[in-house]
Design a protein around this motif. Structure first.
Motif, PDB file in Angstrom:
ATOM      1  N   GLY A   1      -9.942   0.497 -13.137  1.00  0.00           N
ATOM      2  CA  GLY A   1      -9.207   1.725 -12.861  1.00  0.00           C
ATOM      3  C   GLY A   1      -8.885   2.481 -14.136  1.00  0.00           C
ATOM      4  O   GLY A   1      -9.322   2.136 -15.211  1.00  0.00           O
ATOM      5  N   GLN A   2      -8.130   3.531 -14.014  1.00  0.00           N
ATOM      6  CA  GLN A   2      -7.769   4.334 -15.170  1.00  0.00           C
ATOM      7  C   GLN A   2      -6.978   3.487 -16.165  1.00  0.00           C
ATOM      8  O   GLN A   2      -6.234   2.592 -15.789  1.00  0.00           O
ATOM      9  N   THR A   3      -7.169   3.785 -17.437  1.00  0.00           N
ATOM     10  CA  THR A   3      -6.489   3.015 -18.471  1.00  0.00           C
ATOM     11  C   THR A   3      -4.990   3.039 -18.246  1.00  0.00           C
ATOM     12  O   THR A   3      -4.384   4.094 -18.105  1.00  0.00           O
ATOM     13  N   GLY A   4      -4.397   1.854 -18.191  1.00  0.00           N
ATOM     14  CA  GLY A   4      -2.960   1.766 -18.011  1.00  0.00           C
ATOM     15  C   GLY A   4      -2.490   1.931 -16.587  1.00  0.00           C
ATOM     16  O   GLY A   4      -1.292   1.948 -16.331  1.00  0.00           O
ATOM     17  N   SER A   5      -3.412   2.066 -15.608  1.00  0.00           N
ATOM     18  CA  SER A   5      -2.998   2.242 -14.228  1.00  0.00           C
ATOM     19  C   SER A   5      -2.371   0.953 -13.710  1.00  0.00           C
ATOM     20  O   SER A   5      -2.772  -0.145 -14.055  1.00  0.00           O
ATOM     21  N   SER A   6      -1.368   1.105 -12.846  1.00  0.00           N
ATOM     22  CA  SER A   6      -0.617  -0.045 -12.354  1.00  0.00           C
ATOM     23  C   SER A   6      -1.380  -0.761 -11.253  1.00  0.00           C
ATOM     24  O   SER A   6      -2.144  -0.161 -10.498  1.00  0.00           O
ATOM     25  N   ALA A   7      -1.156  -2.079 -11.168  1.00  0.00           N
ATOM     26  CA  ALA A   7      -1.727  -2.869 -10.078  1.00  0.00           C
ATOM     27  C   ALA A   7      -0.747  -2.953  -8.914  1.00  0.00           C
ATOM     28  O   ALA A   7      -1.017  -3.643  -7.932  1.00  0.00           O
ATOM     29  N   VAL A   8       0.388  -2.251  -9.033  1.00  0.00           N
ATOM     30  CA  VAL A   8       1.438  -2.315  -8.016  1.00  0.00           C
ATOM     31  C   VAL A   8       1.450  -1.028  -7.193  1.00  0.00           C
ATOM     32  O   VAL A   8       1.420   0.077  -7.738  1.00  0.00           O
ATOM     33  N   LEU A   9       1.515  -1.197  -5.871  1.00  0.00           N
ATOM     34  CA  LEU A   9       1.575  -0.061  -4.951  1.00  0.00           C
ATOM     35  C   LEU A   9       2.955   0.015  -4.304  1.00  0.00           C
ATOM     36  O   LEU A   9       3.569  -1.015  -4.006  1.00  0.00           O
ATOM     37  N   LEU A  10       3.414   1.242  -4.074  1.00  0.00           N
ATOM     38  CA  LEU A  10       4.634   1.473  -3.311  1.00  0.00           C
ATOM     39  C   LEU A  10       4.222   1.896  -1.905  1.00  0.00           C
ATOM     40  O   LEU A  10       3.517   2.894  -1.725  1.00  0.00           O
ATOM     41  N   VAL A  11       4.619   1.111  -0.917  1.00  0.00           N
ATOM     42  CA  VAL A  11       4.278   1.390   0.486  1.00  0.00           C
ATOM     43  C   VAL A  11       5.562   1.810   1.201  1.00  0.00           C
ATOM     44  O   VAL A  11       6.551   1.068   1.198  1.00  0.00           O
ATOM     45  N   SER A  12       5.565   2.997   1.792  1.00  0.00           N
ATOM     46  CA  SER A  12       6.782   3.518   2.428  1.00  0.00           C
ATOM     47  C   SER A  12       6.499   3.943   3.868  1.00  0.00           C
ATOM     48  O   SER A  12       5.350   3.975   4.317  1.00  0.00           O
ATOM     49  N   ASN A  13       7.588   4.268   4.580  1.00  0.00           N
ATOM     50  CA  ASN A  13       7.557   4.645   6.003  1.00  0.00           C
ATOM     51  C   ASN A  13       7.038   3.505   6.879  1.00  0.00           C
ATOM     52  O   ASN A  13       6.351   3.721   7.877  1.00  0.00           O
ATOM     53  N   LEU A  14       7.374   2.282   6.497  1.00  0.00           N
ATOM     54  CA  LEU A  14       7.021   1.113   7.288  1.00  0.00           C
ATOM     55  C   LEU A  14       7.980   0.935   8.456  1.00  0.00           C
ATOM     56  O   LEU A  14       9.108   1.451   8.423  1.00  0.00           O
ATOM     57  N   ASN A  15       7.561   0.237   9.480  1.00  0.00           N
ATOM     58  CA  ASN A  15       8.456  -0.115  10.583  1.00  0.00           C
ATOM     59  C   ASN A  15       9.296  -1.310  10.121  1.00  0.00           C
ATOM     60  O   ASN A  15       8.822  -2.444  10.082  1.00  0.00           O
TER      61      ASN A  15
END
Length: 513
Positions: free
Chosen positions: A314-328
């Motif tokens: 991925g892009q240099t320095g891109s995070s491996a962590v995702l923010l997932v929102s609007n979950l039930n």
């Protein structure tokens, strides 16, 4: 002053022009005239120049082999081969390209025919060669055609020495990321018309046979791409000429393709070639177009990145962590997110936020897997809500302290045996598809019937619309009413225990029944 015997292009020059290649300021200062390192070199290093001096070449080296050394780093504008001295001068389009090339070869040994050669800056700032030599000009024009994404003409092909086969045998080493048939077609089509491709796994290595329309195109591709990485620091191409001169392709699917015969069937149990998907692949560049960091083999910047040793796709320095929102928040669990996001990468940790339980952090192996998961899952409907997936500012998901109870909201999956992509070259890399109504099921016991599977999937809350066993009954396709239903079935039934040591495997499919 004679010196014509040393000039590969074999064109008469005036003594004044030739003297620049035989005078103390040229070959003697760039190294021993016979390519032998035993002679003492001058201590002072030449200043950067767009002309590079190459020594210890094979006595019968071709112009294309010399040019191939510089091709990944930028435009090659001239070449002078001194065959009697096993040397050559290569002129790049800019000093920057030459510096990039030297920086790269200071960390990676330059090879011609698997033997090391020596490269350094020349004292000359440009090459003055006779432009009337047809062969040299043909080589340079062919290279220019390749670098502008077109192919050498038939006239140029006749001037260049052609190999015996238009078919290349390709082995992918260190395959940590997906390399599909479409990815290969995009990369190799820079060098000419790709007619046919057959992919297969042999000795636990992903391999391919690729046929060009002309042998010269295969030669240019091999010279340029052999040893190159498709992605930074991995997926290395090892290329040889095949003994075959023509490939016999029977099916057009994810494993084989005849681009000259789009009417070929897909074959039993194989995903067919979707015309819309094919058009998208052609226009968007398939995986290489969608994932940042994929290398353009003809890009000097790419070569510089490889020399700098960047690991992430991925892009240099891109995070491996995702923010997932609007979950039930009433239904979501760390396990369900692990299973869903695990379709696109190996999930390491999941944390549902304590004060905002409709949001979670999902950590994958690296930025590339995070990018892939985000591109496929953002906007997916899950448990009645459309989820949002974005890159997180966090670089990792922290585990709770031993003394604290976070009510099971955080889970560490680092050592999970359920990771799909931990084995390099796994077939799972070839079967990454967007969420769809159709699911691919594998590892089915012989005594399990269609009725049993229909009932099992119906119990996840959805409606089974269609079902199809593969020929050996170890795999099947099952179609649910909606993508949301299929997603829920995958979450509940992937790795579902069927008794003993058998566990069901479920993934999204791009096929229809």
């Amino acid at each position: 002053m004679d010196g014509l015997s040393d000039v590969a292009v074999g064109v008469k020059r005036g003594s004044e022009e030739l003297s620049m290649y035989n005078s103390p300021c040229s070959l003697s200062s760039d190294g021993a005239s016979n390519g032998n390192d035993s002679k003492k070199l001058r201590v002072d290093e030449p200043t950067p120049s767009r002309v590079l001096h190459i020594r210890k070449l094979p006595s019968d080296v071709t112009d294309t082999e010399v040019i191939a050394l510089g091709l990944p780093f930028g435009k090659v504008t001239n070449i002078l081969t001194l065959k009697g001295k096993n040397q050559a001068f290569l002129e790049m389009g800019s000093e920057e390209s030459a510096v990039t090339m030297m920086n790269y070869y200071s960390t990676v040994s330059p090879l011609v025919r698997h033997s090391p050669v020596f490269i350094q800056f020349s004292n000359h700032k440009e090459l003055k060669t006779d432009s009337t030599n047809q062969r040299t000009q043909a080589v340079l024009q062919a290279v220019s055609a390749v670098q502008s994404s077109s192919s050498p003409t038939t006239e140029l092909s006749e001037l260049l020495s052609a190999p015996c086969s238009p078919v290349l045998r390709i082995i992918i080493e260190n395959m940590f990321y997906p390399v599909t048939l479409d990815v290969l077609q995009q990369i190799f089509s820079k060098f000419g018309t790709v007619m046919k491709i057959i992919t297969f796994t042999k000795n636990n290595q992903f391999q391919a046979l690729l046929q060009f329309s002309e042998p010269i195109q295969a030669q240019q591709a091999k010279l340029t791409l052999d040893g190159q990485n498709i992605y930074n620091s991995c997926c290395t191409l090892r290329i040889d000429f095949s003994k075959l001169v023509n490939l016999n392709v029977k099916y057009n699917n994810d494993k084989s393709r005849d681009y000259t015969r789009p009417e070929l069937p897909a074959g039993d149990g194989q995903p067919s070639l979707d015309p819309m998907a094919a058009a998208f692949t052609k226009d968007s560049g398939s995986l290489l177009g969608k994932i940042p960091g994929a290398l353009n083999p003809l890009s000097a910047a790419a070569a510089a990145a490889a020399a700098a040793g960047r690991i992430a796709l991925g892009q240099t320095g891109s995070s491996a962590v995702l923010l997932v929102s609007n979950l039930n928040d009433e239904m979501v669990t760390p396990q369900s997110l692990f299973t869903l996001f695990g379709v696109y990468g190996d999930v390491q940790r999941v944390k549902i936020l304590y004060n905002k339980k409709d949001s979670a952090l999902v950590q994958l192996c690296d930025g590339s897997q995070a990018q892939l998961a985000m591109s496929h899952l953002n906007g997916l409907k899950m448990n009645g809500k459309v989820i949002r997936v974005t890159m997180s500012k966090h670089q990792s998901v922290a585990l709770p302290r031993d003394s604290l109870d976070d009510h099971g909201l955080t889970k560490d999956f680092t050592n999970s045996p359920l990771h799909r992509f931990k084995k390099p070259g796994s077939k799972n890399f070839q079967n990454i598809f967007p969420p769809s109504t159709t699911l691919h099921i594998s590892n089915i016991p012989q005594d399990m019937s269609e009725e049993d599977l229909r009932l099992l999937f119906s119990n996840t809350g959805g409606t089974v619309k269609a079902f199809k066993f593969f020929q050996d009954h170890k795999m099947a396709l099952i179609q649910m009413s909606t993508v949301e239903e299929a997603t829920q079935a995958l979450i509940e039934l992937h790795n579902h225990s069927l008794g003993g040591s058998q566990y069901l495997r479920v993934s999204f499919s791009k096929s229809t029944i």
